[in-house]
Motif scaffolding. Structure first.
Motif, PDB file in Angstrom:
ATOM      1  N   SER A   1       0.803  -1.239   0.000  1.00  0.00           N
ATOM      2  CA  SER A   1       0.000   0.000   0.000  1.00  0.00           C
ATOM      3  C   SER A   1       0.831   1.282   0.000  1.00  0.00           C
ATOM      4  CB  SER A   1      -0.959  -0.010   1.188  1.00  0.00           C
ATOM      5  OG  SER A   1      -0.216  -0.038   2.377  1.00  0.00           O
ATOM      6  N   TYR A   2       2.128   1.186   0.312  1.00  0.00           N
ATOM      7  CA  TYR A   2       2.982   2.377   0.342  1.00  0.00           C
ATOM      8  C   TYR A   2       3.716   2.575  -0.986  1.00  0.00           C
ATOM      9  CZ  TYR A   2       6.034  -1.568   1.099  1.00  0.00           C
ATOM     10  OH  TYR A   2       6.640  -2.788   0.962  1.00  0.00           O
ATOM     11  N   CYS A   3       3.661   1.578  -1.881  1.00  0.00           N
ATOM     12  CA  CYS A   3       4.659   1.496  -2.957  1.00  0.00           C
ATOM     13  C   CYS A   3       4.123   1.971  -4.316  1.00  0.00           C
ATOM     14  CB  CYS A   3       5.157   0.067  -3.070  1.00  0.00           C
ATOM     15  SG  CYS A   3       6.524  -0.083  -4.230  1.00  0.00           S
TER      16      CYS A   3
ATOM     17  N   PHE B   1      14.477   2.686   5.810  1.00  0.00           N
ATOM     18  CA  PHE B   1      13.909   3.839   5.099  1.00  0.00           C
ATOM     19  C   PHE B   1      12.870   4.537   5.953  1.00  0.00           C
ATOM     20  CE2 PHE B   1      14.735   0.489   1.862  1.00  0.00           C
ATOM     21  CZ  PHE B   1      15.761   1.141   1.176  1.00  0.00           C
ATOM     22  N   ILE B   2      12.839   5.845   5.842  1.00  0.00           N
ATOM     23  CA  ILE B   2      11.747   6.609   6.435  1.00  0.00           C
ATOM     24  C   ILE B   2      10.594   6.570   5.445  1.00  0.00           C
ATOM     25  CG2 ILE B   2      11.029   8.999   6.914  1.00  0.00           C
ATOM     26  CD1 ILE B   2      13.692   9.365   8.365  1.00  0.00           C
ATOM     27  N   TYR B   3       9.409   6.253   5.938  1.00  0.00           N
ATOM     28  CA  TYR B   3       8.246   6.178   5.052  1.00  0.00           C
ATOM     29  C   TYR B   3       8.098   7.480   4.259  1.00  0.00           C
ATOM     30  CZ  TYR B   3       3.452   6.661   3.527  1.00  0.00           C
ATOM     31  OH  TYR B   3       2.351   6.918   2.761  1.00  0.00           O
ATOM     32  N   SER B   4       7.876   7.319   2.968  1.00  0.00           N
ATOM     33  CA  SER B   4       7.710   8.483   2.100  1.00  0.00           C
ATOM     34  C   SER B   4       6.348   8.370   1.422  1.00  0.00           C
ATOM     35  CB  SER B   4       8.853   8.476   1.075  1.00  0.00           C
ATOM     36  OG  SER B   4       8.638   9.420   0.079  1.00  0.00           O
ATOM     37  N   LYS B   5       5.571   9.437   1.535  1.00  0.00           N
ATOM     38  CA  LYS B   5       4.206   9.414   1.001  1.00  0.00           C
ATOM     39  C   LYS B   5       4.247   9.519  -0.523  1.00  0.00           C
ATOM     40  CE  LYS B   5       0.145  12.147   2.117  1.00  0.00           C
ATOM     41  NZ  LYS B   5      -0.324  13.189   3.044  1.00  0.00           N
ATOM     42  N   ARG B   6       3.710   8.534  -1.231  1.00  0.00           N
ATOM     43  CA  ARG B   6       3.722   8.566  -2.691  1.00  0.00           C
ATOM     44  C   ARG B   6       2.309   8.772  -3.213  1.00  0.00           C
ATOM     45  NH1 ARG B   6       6.895  10.609  -3.562  1.00  0.00           N
ATOM     46  NH2 ARG B   6       7.881   9.947  -5.485  1.00  0.00           N
ATOM     47  N   THR B   7       2.115   9.848  -3.943  1.00  0.00           N
ATOM     48  CA  THR B   7       0.797  10.203  -4.480  1.00  0.00           C
ATOM     49  C   THR B   7       0.198   9.052  -5.274  1.00  0.00           C
ATOM     50  OG1 THR B   7       1.712  12.395  -4.719  1.00  0.00           O
ATOM     51  CG2 THR B   7      -0.409  12.020  -5.773  1.00  0.00           C
TER      52      THR B   7
HETATM   53  N1  5AD Z   1       8.574   4.904   1.543  1.00  0.00           N
HETATM   54  C1  5AD Z   1       9.709   4.392   2.069  1.00  0.00           C
HETATM   55  N2  5AD Z   1      10.302   3.296   1.597  1.00  0.00           N
HETATM   56  C2  5AD Z   1       9.726   2.672   0.542  1.00  0.00           C
HETATM   57  N3  5AD Z   1      10.065   1.569  -0.142  1.00  0.00           N
HETATM   58  C3  5AD Z   1       9.168   1.380  -1.130  1.00  0.00           C
HETATM   59  N4  5AD Z   1       8.244   2.340  -1.091  1.00  0.00           N
HETATM   60  C4  5AD Z   1       8.554   3.158  -0.061  1.00  0.00           C
HETATM   61  C5  5AD Z   1       7.966   4.319   0.488  1.00  0.00           C
HETATM   62  N5  5AD Z   1       6.859   4.851  -0.014  1.00  0.00           N
HETATM   63  C6  5AD Z   1      11.219   0.735   0.225  1.00  0.00           C
HETATM   64  C7  5AD Z   1      10.787  -0.692   0.553  1.00  0.00           C
HETATM   65  C8  5AD Z   1      11.288  -1.483  -0.608  1.00  0.00           C
HETATM   66  C9  5AD Z   1      12.522  -0.697  -1.004  1.00  0.00           C
HETATM   67  C10 5AD Z   1      13.014  -0.957  -2.376  1.00  0.00           C
HETATM   68  O1  5AD Z   1      12.095   0.640  -0.881  1.00  0.00           O
HETATM   69  O2  5AD Z   1      11.444  -1.058   1.756  1.00  0.00           O
HETATM   70  O3  5AD Z   1      11.602  -2.817  -0.264  1.00  0.00           O
END
Ligand code: 5AD
Ligand code: SF4
Length: 482
Positions: free
Chosen positions: A205-207, A377-383
């Motif tokens: 859902s974040y990707c 990784f810090i979660y990054s909001k993707r539109t």
């Molecule tokens: N924010 C942060 N990290 C992300 N990844 C993928 N999408 C996001 C996101 N929106 C990270 C995941 C994935 C790696 C290639 O990048 O951990 O395995």
């Protein structure tokens, strides 16, 4: 082999062929004419610089761009002071986009001083409509924009863009096509990435990847094997099989085949000594694959197994299709079958709704698994992704604090894991002469650890037994074993 096609024998005054890859060879011949004219006018060959952002898939794509550029007569430049600059972009996190915007500012200034210069942008970031709009509006000095699905058309697009003043934009939403047999210019002589599939169907859902790389498409095993045989004949000893989710390889082929079966076939190719692959989704990692890894002498003792979060609640919200317990039992199974395996992972901190308890679950998995290395990784909001509209986005300071705590533990554990290998003798594939100290060479263990040891340029591409003398956290100093 197509790589050996003589462009000079192609009639560029005839109509372009419809079939691929013949059509692209026709356009390469056309571009070559343009390059000859450039040489004649300037008394030198034109130079090109390709900058890759992001993952190994992009790196492989850039080798394909470099192959086409070489065929049409460009020399490689070492930086952006070139006649042609291509950025092969990534958009997995916002900071990947920011890097490109920053460098485009610099390119604008350079192009003002060198108006003949050409600039192309391609890759994942270009698959986002807002990005393309912004380029058209604010970066009109760019000449060519294309995406992930039509990268094989680079020669045709380049030829078309040479014939027009305005920016040329060609982005496809998706494709079911895989075009083989175009030239490739490899970065290393002795190792190579090999695409086995493209796209991703998982929709974590974040990707953003499934939106920019499209649906999953596997290459036919015969094509993969033929490519690897060709690479082996060309001196390649290590291959990295590439896909967003290699464990689901082959499921949608007319004649389905498993990833484990593909690995078994690749192992039989003479000359290939080491096989790596990337990336494995835990939900699709089969018992058959674990068994194949345990038995194999060629599959490297390294598995990258993205965790993303240790909290079952967050994993559900991430749409990962496994929970904490399933992940841990998978790790146990793998360690049992391949005791010396090095495990690495990806972890995201600060996914929407992540509480301190959730975060502690992640820390707990990190402790229990003991990763040899982890990308955090810090979660990054993707539109456009489901997570972007989730409530409870975690405040920045909370995320930063968790990130720092996680990184500290990950590094401390990795150092302990590495230290345990000190004193052992292991085969090392030598990759290069050490940049800082020319008396040393640098190579990798099967487990992917880096080792520096006294050696010479002639060792590059060879597998040498090395005693690991001293551990420096995440790398070693060693000595060739007697
Ligand atoms: N924010 C942060 N990290 C992300 N990844 C993928 N999408 C996001 C996101 N929106 C990270 C995941 C994935 C790696 C290639 O990048 O951990 O395995
Ligand atoms: Fe993104 Fe998940 Fe596909 Fe990996 S498996 S590319 S994280 S959607």
């Amino acid at each position: 082999m197509y790589n050996e096609i003589d462009l000079d024998r192609i009639d560029i005054n005839a109509k372009p062929p419809i079939e691929e890859p013949d059509r692209q060879y026709y356009y390469m011949a056309k571009c070559r004419e343009w390059v000859r004219k450039f040489e004649w006018e300037n008394g030198r060959k034109p130079t090109a610089f390709t900058q890759t952002f992001g993952c190994q898939m992009n790196a492989r794509d850039s080798e394909k761009l470099a192959g086409i550029l070489k065929s049409i007569g460009y020399c490689q430049a070492k930086d952006e002071e070139a006649d042609f600059v291509i950025y092969n972009t990534c958009t997995v996190r916002e900071n990947a986009n920011n890097k490109v915007w920053g460098r485009l500012g610099y390119l604008n200034a350079y192009k003002k001083r060198h108006p003949h210069m050409k600039i192309a942008l391609c890759g994942c970031m270009m698959q986002e409509a807002e990005v393309v709009e912004k380029i058209k509006k604010s970066y009109p000095f760019v000449d060519l924009v294309f995406g992930t699905h039509n990268i094989y058309k680079f020669a045709e697009l380049f030829a078309d863009s040479l014939a027009q003043e305005r920016i040329l934009v060609d982005i496809w939403k998706d494709t079911d096509k895989i075009v083989e047999e175009l030239p490739v210019e490899r970065k290393y002589g002795f190792k190579s990435g090999v695409n086995i599939m493209f796209g991703c169907n998982n929709f974590c859902s974040y990707c953003i990847v499934p939106y920019v790389r499209g649906r999953e498409r596997s290459r036919k095993p015969e094509d993969i094997i033929a490519e690897i045989k060709g690479l082996a004949a060309d001196g390649v000893v290590e291959i990295m099989l590439l896909g967003q989710n290699v464990n689901s390889y082959g499921k949608n082929l007319k004649e389905p085949i498993t990833f484990a079966e593909l690995l078994k076939r690749i192992q039989d190719i003479e000359g290939i000594e080491r096989i790596r692959f990337m990336t494995s989704h835990p939900k699709d990692l089969s018992g058959e694959l674990v068994e194949a890894m345990g038995k194999s002498k060629k599959i490297c003792r390294h598995l990258h197994l993205p965790l993303q979060s240790g909290s079952s609640r967050i994993l559900k919200a991430m749409n990962r299709h496994y929970d904490k317990e399933q992940y841990l039992s998978l790790v146990e199974k793998i360690r049992k079958a391949v005791p010396d395996i090095a495990l690495t992972t990806d972890i995201i901190v600060g996914f929407p709704g992540e509480t301190e308890e959730d975060f502690l679950e992640t820390m707990d998995v990190v402790e229990q698994v003991g990763y040899e290395s982890a990308f955090t990784f810090i979660y990054s909001k993707r539109t456009g992704t489901p997570a972007a509209s989730m409530e409870d986005q975690v405040p920045e300071d909370v995320v930063k604090d968790r990130f720092d705590r996680l990184l500290k533990r990950v590094q401390a554990i990795a150092a302990i894991k590495a230290e345990k290998r000190t004193g052992s003798i292991e085969p090392v594939l030598v990759e290069e002469v050490n940049e800082q100290d020319k008396t040393l060479v640098t190579g990798r263990l099967s487990s992917n650890f880096v080792v520096h040891f006294p050696g010479t340029e002639e060792m590059i591409g060879k597998i040498v037994n090395v005693e690991l003398k001293e551990c420096k956290g995440f790398y070693f100093y060693g000595e060739a074993a007697k």
